[in-house]
Design a protein around this motif. Structure first.
Motif, PDB file in Angstrom:
ATOM      1  N   ILE A   1      46.307 -74.541-113.353  1.00  0.00           N
ATOM      2  CA  ILE A   1      47.266 -74.915-114.369  1.00  0.00           C
ATOM      3  C   ILE A   1      48.526 -74.766-113.939  1.00  0.00           C
ATOM      4  N   TYR A   2      49.505 -75.532-113.699  1.00  0.00           N
ATOM      5  CA  TYR A   2      50.944 -75.318-113.405  1.00  0.00           C
ATOM      6  C   TYR A   2      51.863 -75.655-114.494  1.00  0.00           C
TER       7      TYR A   2
ATOM      8  N   GLU B   1      52.206 -66.937-118.613  1.00  0.00           N
ATOM      9  CA  GLU B   1      53.464 -66.509-118.266  1.00  0.00           C
ATOM     10  C   GLU B   1      54.164 -67.831-118.297  1.00  0.00           C
ATOM     11  N   ALA B   2      54.968 -68.261-119.360  1.00  0.00           N
ATOM     12  CA  ALA B   2      55.614 -69.620-119.529  1.00  0.00           C
ATOM     13  C   ALA B   2      57.179 -69.617-119.668  1.00  0.00           C
TER      14      ALA B   2
ATOM     15  N   VAL C   1      54.066 -73.003-116.389  1.00  0.00           N
ATOM     16  CA  VAL C   1      53.345 -71.942-116.826  1.00  0.00           C
ATOM     17  C   VAL C   1      52.416 -71.446-115.724  1.00  0.00           C
ATOM     18  N   ALA C   2      52.209 -70.222-115.771  1.00  0.00           N
ATOM     19  CA  ALA C   2      51.111 -69.756-114.844  1.00  0.00           C
ATOM     20  C   ALA C   2      50.104 -68.596-115.854  1.00  0.00           C
ATOM     21  N   ILE C   3      48.983 -68.807-115.395  1.00  0.00           N
ATOM     22  CA  ILE C   3      47.882 -68.436-116.224  1.00  0.00           C
ATOM     23  C   ILE C   3      47.441 -67.161-115.386  1.00  0.00           C
ATOM     24  N   ARG C   4      47.613 -65.887-115.867  1.00  0.00           N
ATOM     25  CA  ARG C   4      47.317 -64.653-115.278  1.00  0.00           C
ATOM     26  C   ARG C   4      45.762 -64.221-115.840  1.00  0.00           C
TER      27      ARG C   4
END
Lengths: 176, 226
Positions: free
Chosen positions: A81-82, A20-21, A89-92
């Motif tokens: 990772i931000y 999600e970026a 970005v958020a990695i889900r």
């Protein structure tokens, strides 16, 4: 050269994820950021034990391979990772599976709504700006001035904030 | 299992409470507590967040005070209005004052390690049922030496919390929906910092239990008005 015995082979796990970026994410940058995060957390020894690699990244959905027994470590590294090349970005993590096929079929949606760009301006009492993109109920609004307290480019709003939302909406990310 | 996260919404953060609620629900949370700092103004469109179904949205408060008197005044004035009251442990004095105040629900460890959580503070926290909140955002944001220093402080505080059996809470203190992390990721991060899995789960569930207790009417410690 003789192949290694099947019983000696380590099992793999495939992690399906969603990036999600605020902008497009390139797979090369993402894997570089993941590698950097992993080394920072676990060091070179940790990386040598779990040789995680990116299998695919299509749009915002991707699959990452790691060794069995290191899923939690990989999950933690993904959580740290931000930003990827300056883009927030958020990695889900969507799920973990034993094969690429299962991970794709179970967790990667076949259809996902493309972010729509609407040339619409929002003028509310507290905030104003242009709609940068919308997805389902979620709306990103760009503002000229910097947002206090956060390093994001966009304000994260929803339909509920603007016009009261729709009663039958289920609120899924894809709005499908 | 009902996991809760403590968030900072617009105008303090960059996402509205409803956006936070939508994303939190997708990640597997049962509720969010919108705990903006008491002096940052009204929460933007808080009522809109209540329209998001299948997730509980609660208004809380995060107190940032400079001295003991200021802390006491703010805690006293906010206590009746919100079911969740957190204090940021920005200095040793504030840490001690917060631990000695039974009106405080959670004392949140400062991300830079300011505000020493010592034995005296731990004893007071246990006596006054003040939980310790562990902010995991430095685990996500920091790298290298800064993160290892933060982790050593985290471990030291964790040992104290275990020794005195102080309830714990973990949060990523998200300012945006992109800062939210799923419960399993929070557990994984807390595990790396030194928490056991069961402890991390209990820490994520703690705000929910606290809200349930604070909604009931207590006449005096242990006596409930039914």
């Amino acid at each position: 050269m003789r192949s290694r015995l099947p019983v000696l082979r380590e099992r793999k796990r495939y992690i399906a994820f969603e990036a999600e970026a605020e902008g497009p994410v390139i797979s090369r940058d993402l894997i570089s950021e993941f590698h950097s995060a992993y080394v920072s957390l676990f060091g070179d020894v940790g990386v040598s034990v779990n040789r995680a690699k990116l299998i695919s990244l299509q749009g915002r959905f991707g699959i990452l391979m790691c060794w069995d027994g290191h899923v939690e470590e990989t999950r933690a590294a993904l959580a740290t990772i931000y930003a990827v090349s300056g883009t927030r970005v958020a990695i889900r993590v969507l799920g973990v599976s034993g094969t690429v096929k299962a991970a794709t079929e179970k967790y990667i949606p076949k259809l996902s709504q493309v972010s729509a760009v609407e040339e619409r301006r929002i003028e509310l009492e507290e905030i104003s700006g242009w709609i940068a993109r919308s997805r389902g109920l979620e709306i990103d609004v760009s503002r000229k001035d910097r947002i206090n307290g956060s390093d994001t480019r966009y304000l994260g709003l929803t339909c509920f904030d603007l016009d009261g939302g729709c009663d039958d909406a289920d609120g899924t990310s894809d709005g499908l | 299992m009902s996991y809760y996260e403590c968030v900072h919404a617009l105008p303090e953060g960059s996402s509205s409470a409803s956006r936070m609620a939508l994303v939190a629900r997708r990640l597997g949370y049962q509720g969010i507590i919108v705990a903006n700092c008491s002096d940052s103004g009204n929460i933007f469109n808080f009522e809109a967040a209540r329209k998001v179904r299948d997730i509980e949205v609660v208004r809380g408060a995060d107190v940032l005070a400079r001295d003991r008197k200021g802390l006491h005044n703010r805690v006293t004035s906010l206590r009746r209005r919100v079911p969740f009251l957190a204090v940021q442990g920005v200095s040793d004095m504030i840490v001690r004052a917060a631990c000695e105040d039974p009106n405080v629900d959670v004392l949140i460890q400062h991300p830079e390690g300011r505000g020493n959580l010592g034995i005296a503070a731990a004893r007071s926290a246990k006596q006054n049922q003040v939980a310790w909140g562990f902010d995991l955002s430095p685990m996500i944001r920091l790298r290298g030496g800064q993160r290892s220093r933060w982790m050593s402080i985290f471990r030291r505080n964790l040992v104290l919390a275990r020794k005195f059996r102080i309830p714990m809470m973990i949060t990523a203190r998200p300012m945006s929906h992109l800062d939210l992390r799923a419960p399993r990721e929070m557990i994984a991060l807390a595990g790396l910092a030194g928490m056991e899995m069961a402890e991390a789960r209990a820490a994520l569930e703690y705000p929910g239990r606290l809200l349930e207790l604070n909604r009931r009417t207590w006449v005096s410690p242990g006596v409930e008005l039914i």
